[in-house]
Design a protein around this motif. Sequence first.
Motif, PDB file in Angstrom:
ATOM      1  N   ALA A   1      59.827  13.456  48.280  1.00  0.00           N
ATOM      2  CA  ALA A   1      59.160  13.733  47.005  1.00  0.00           C
ATOM      3  C   ALA A   1      59.913  14.751  46.176  1.00  0.00           C
ATOM      4  CB  ALA A   1      57.751  14.245  47.279  1.00  0.00           C
TER       5      ALA A   1
ATOM      6  N   MET B   1      57.951  14.046  53.761  1.00  0.00           N
ATOM      7  CA  MET B   1      57.297  13.850  52.468  1.00  0.00           C
ATOM      8  C   MET B   1      57.915  14.770  51.408  1.00  0.00           C
ATOM      9  SD  MET B   1      54.546  15.299  50.560  1.00  0.00           S
ATOM     10  CE  MET B   1      53.504  14.650  49.288  1.00  0.00           C
ATOM     11  N   LEU B   2      58.206  16.019  51.780  1.00  0.00           N
ATOM     12  CA  LEU B   2      58.794  16.965  50.833  1.00  0.00           C
ATOM     13  C   LEU B   2      60.189  16.529  50.396  1.00  0.00           C
ATOM     14  CD1 LEU B   2      57.743  20.410  52.313  1.00  0.00           C
ATOM     15  CD2 LEU B   2      56.806  19.245  50.328  1.00  0.00           C
TER      16      LEU B   2
ATOM     17  N   ARG C   1      39.380   4.786  45.867  1.00  0.00           N
ATOM     18  CA  ARG C   1      40.192   5.866  45.303  1.00  0.00           C
ATOM     19  C   ARG C   1      41.490   6.031  46.082  1.00  0.00           C
ATOM     20  NH1 ARG C   1      36.872  11.110  43.533  1.00  0.00           N
ATOM     21  NH2 ARG C   1      38.917  11.544  42.637  1.00  0.00           N
ATOM     22  N   ASP C   2      41.403   5.892  47.382  1.00  0.00           N
ATOM     23  CA  ASP C   2      42.631   5.977  48.197  1.00  0.00           C
ATOM     24  C   ASP C   2      43.641   4.947  47.730  1.00  0.00           C
ATOM     25  OD1 ASP C   2      41.823   8.056  49.716  1.00  0.00           O
ATOM     26  OD2 ASP C   2      41.291   6.896  51.495  1.00  0.00           O
TER      27      ASP C   2
ATOM     28  N   ILE D   1      43.896   3.552  44.852  1.00  0.00           N
ATOM     29  CA  ILE D   1      44.420   3.795  43.506  1.00  0.00           C
ATOM     30  C   ILE D   1      45.274   5.061  43.455  1.00  0.00           C
ATOM     31  CG2 ILE D   1      43.752   4.317  41.118  1.00  0.00           C
ATOM     32  CD1 ILE D   1      41.158   2.722  41.693  1.00  0.00           C
ATOM     33  N   GLU D   2      44.807   6.118  44.105  1.00  0.00           N
ATOM     34  CA  GLU D   2      45.391   7.443  43.871  1.00  0.00           C
ATOM     35  C   GLU D   2      46.477   7.855  44.857  1.00  0.00           C
ATOM     36  OE1 GLU D   2      41.176   9.273  42.210  1.00  0.00           O
ATOM     37  OE2 GLU D   2      41.978   9.925  44.124  1.00  0.00           O
ATOM     38  N   VAL D   3      46.223   7.615  46.132  1.00  0.00           N
ATOM     39  CA  VAL D   3      47.135   8.166  47.140  1.00  0.00           C
ATOM     40  C   VAL D   3      48.469   7.430  47.083  1.00  0.00           C
ATOM     41  CG1 VAL D   3      47.485   8.606  49.595  1.00  0.00           C
ATOM     42  CG2 VAL D   3      45.193   8.758  48.621  1.00  0.00           C
ATOM     43  N   PRO D   4      49.554   8.183  46.867  1.00  0.00           N
ATOM     44  CA  PRO D   4      50.861   7.525  46.782  1.00  0.00           C
ATOM     45  C   PRO D   4      51.220   6.842  48.096  1.00  0.00           C
ATOM     46  CG  PRO D   4      50.979   9.836  46.093  1.00  0.00           C
ATOM     47  CD  PRO D   4      49.648   9.632  46.720  1.00  0.00           C
ATOM     48  N   ARG D   5      51.889   5.709  47.969  1.00  0.00           N
ATOM     49  CA  ARG D   5      52.339   5.000  49.167  1.00  0.00           C
ATOM     50  C   ARG D   5      53.398   5.827  49.888  1.00  0.00           C
ATOM     51  NH1 ARG D   5      48.833   2.136  48.424  1.00  0.00           N
ATOM     52  NH2 ARG D   5      48.581   0.086  47.508  1.00  0.00           N
ATOM     53  N   VAL D   6      53.476   5.662  51.201  1.00  0.00           N
ATOM     54  CA  VAL D   6      54.563   6.289  51.952  1.00  0.00           C
ATOM     55  C   VAL D   6      55.841   5.549  51.583  1.00  0.00           C
ATOM     56  CG1 VAL D   6      55.440   6.799  54.260  1.00  0.00           C
ATOM     57  CG2 VAL D   6      52.986   6.897  53.813  1.00  0.00           C
TER      58      VAL D   6
ATOM     59  N   THR E   1      35.571   5.984  48.425  1.00  0.00           N
ATOM     60  CA  THR E   1      36.736   6.712  48.924  1.00  0.00           C
ATOM     61  C   THR E   1      37.899   5.755  49.159  1.00  0.00           C
ATOM     62  OG1 THR E   1      35.268   8.291  49.977  1.00  0.00           O
ATOM     63  CG2 THR E   1      37.551   8.282  50.737  1.00  0.00           C
TER      64      THR E   1
END
Lengths: 315, 299
Positions: free
Chosen positions: A131, A127-128, A101-102, A104-109, A98
Amino acid sequence: MSTRHVRPDDLRAWVHGEADAVTSMSLEQHLLRCAQCQAGVAAELPSMAYAVSPLPDVTPLSDAARPGQPEPPALSDVPDAPDPLDAPDLPDLAAVWTAVRDEIEVPRVSVLERLLGRLGLPPGDAMLVAAAPALRGSWICAVALAVAFAVGGAVAARNGSVMIFLVVAPLVPVLAVATAFGPEGGPALEQESSAPYPLARLLLLRTAAVLLAALPVVLVGQFVFPESAAWVWLLPALGFTAAVLALSTWFGPWRPASAITVVWVIATGAASRLDTIWAVFAPQYLVLYVLMLLIGPPVLVLRARRLGTIGRIAS
Amino acid sequence: MTATSSTPVSLRGVTKRYRSLAALDDVDLDLGPGITGLLGPNGAGKTTMLRVMATVLRPDAGEVRLLGRDPSQPDARTEVRRRLGYQPQELGFPRGFSAFAFVNYMAVLKEWADRGTRTTEVRRVLDLVGLGDVAAKRISRLSGGQRRRVALAQALLGTPELLVLDEPTTGLDPEQRASLRGVLADIAATSTMVISTHQTEDVAALCRRVVVLDAGRVHFDGTVPDLVSLAAGRVWMAAGPDAEAQASWRTASGRYRNVGEHVPNGAELVEPSLEDAYLLLRGATSTSSDDATTSAEVA
C-alpha cells in the motif's frame, strides 16, 4: 452524521415494497449506516412473514349468507396468527449489512501483498509495502525504466558501447526509490510519523520492494552485455540507494537523489573523457560504494529513531 | 497552573526556531483532560506547538512530557504514539486510496494487526465522522471537508488518550461542524484533546480551556469565561464605527460593533462574545511589549 431516523410508516412501506423509488433510494442509503433502523426492518419482517402465511379458507359472509351455501366457520376455528418466534429463521440483518459493506469498502488483498506474504513477510508488513503511497507509481516507473533501458541497452550493445548502460544503470534504483517516496518522503508522512510503527522499517521495506522492481535491469544487462558490465553497476546502485535513504533523514529523498545523479553523470563523463568509464569501477571506488552501502541503512535507522521522523518535517 | 506527574501534556521552556524566527519561544504549558483550544493569528506558533505535542517535531530547547513520558526517548515516544491521535493541518493522502483504504492503512501503522478487528474499528471511526456512506470513494473525489474528516477518522482510531487536532472543523458546513463538535465532546470525556482553530465559536462551544498564542508565546491561558470576561464593559453597539476602537465592524443590523476602551457617542453596551475578547486581546498584545502575558491566573 444525521440523527434522524426513518418514520415507521415509511419503513413499513419499504419492507412491503410499497415505497416509491425516490423514498426507497434515500431510505436504503440511510439503512446502510443506521443500526436502529435496521432493527426496525428486522421487527417488520416477522409481521411480513405472518402477512404472507397461508390464510384460512374463509368464505365471505356475503356469500355465506346466500341460500344453499355451507355455514361459515366459527371464529374459534380460525387459526391464530403464527408466533413471530416460530417464523422461519431470518438472516441476521446486521451481518448482512456488514457483509455488503465489506464487499464494497474493504480493499482486496493485492497480488503484491499475497506475493510478499508468501515470501514470509507478516501480513501487516506486506500490506504496508503493497500500500506504499506512491509505490504503485514507482513500480510502474521502475519497470518502464527497465524496459526503456533494455531497448536502449540493446541498441548500445549493437554499437559496441556499454557506456550509456553503465551511466544509467546505477541510477535506476536510486530514481525509483526517490520516486517511491516523493520529495518529502511520502504525502502522508506527517500522519505516518505520529504512528508507533517504526518509520525506518517502513522505508527499508519499501526500498527493498522498489529494488525488486528494478531487478529486470539486472536481467536485461545479463543477457545483453558482457558479464562484467552486467553486474559491476550493482554495487554503486546499492551504495547510492543506501546514501539516498540516509540523506533523506536530513533533506527528504529527492534532493539527495538529484545530487547523486548529477555527481555520477559528471564523474562517469569525466572518466570516459580522460581515460575510460571503467575508471569509476576501480577498486578504490568500489570500496566507497561498499562504505555507502554499509553506512547508509544504520544512519537511516539511528536518525529516524532519534528524530522520530525523517526529512524536512523533522526540521 | 501547576503541573503534576499525571498532567497529560507538559511543556517547559519549549523553544523552536526556523532560522531567525521563533515559532515557539520559551513556552511553559500544562494541559489536562478535556478540550483545550489554541487560538492565535497565522504564524503564532499553533501548528508548531501541535506538531511538538504529536511527536513529529523535536523542539530546539526545553522539556516535553506527554502522557507522563519523555518523547525524546525513542521507546517512550513509541509508547506515546500508541496512545496518540494526530490530525495535521496540511493533509496529504496517497494517490488512488479510498477513505477506507487510507484509514485501514493508518490502522496497520497503529498496530491493529488483526484484519477483522481492524476493519470493524476503521468502519467505526468513519461512521463517527459521518463518512460511512462514502468510505469506498477515492479520497481525490471527496470534498475538502470530507478529506479533513478522513484525516480526523485516522486520528480517532483506538480512541486515543491524547488527541492533537489541527483545525479539525475547517471546510465543514455548519451542520457538519455542529455534529463534529458533538463527536469531539463525547471523546473528550475520556481523553485530553488539543485543538487549533480560527473559529472562536468552536472554542466557545467545545473548550473548557483556551490558550492564545502570538509570536510563539502564550498570551492568555484560562477558561473561556475568563477570556470573555476580559471584554466585559468594552463592547459597544453604535450607529457608526469608532476610530478609537481596537476592532470595529458592521453587523447584519447595520449598526457597528466596537470593541475597545473608548465609549463611542450614543453607544449601547452589549454582552461580549469570545470573538470580542480575542480581538481585544489581539489588539492589546500587538501593541504591548513583547513580554506581556495576559492570564486568567495572573490577572
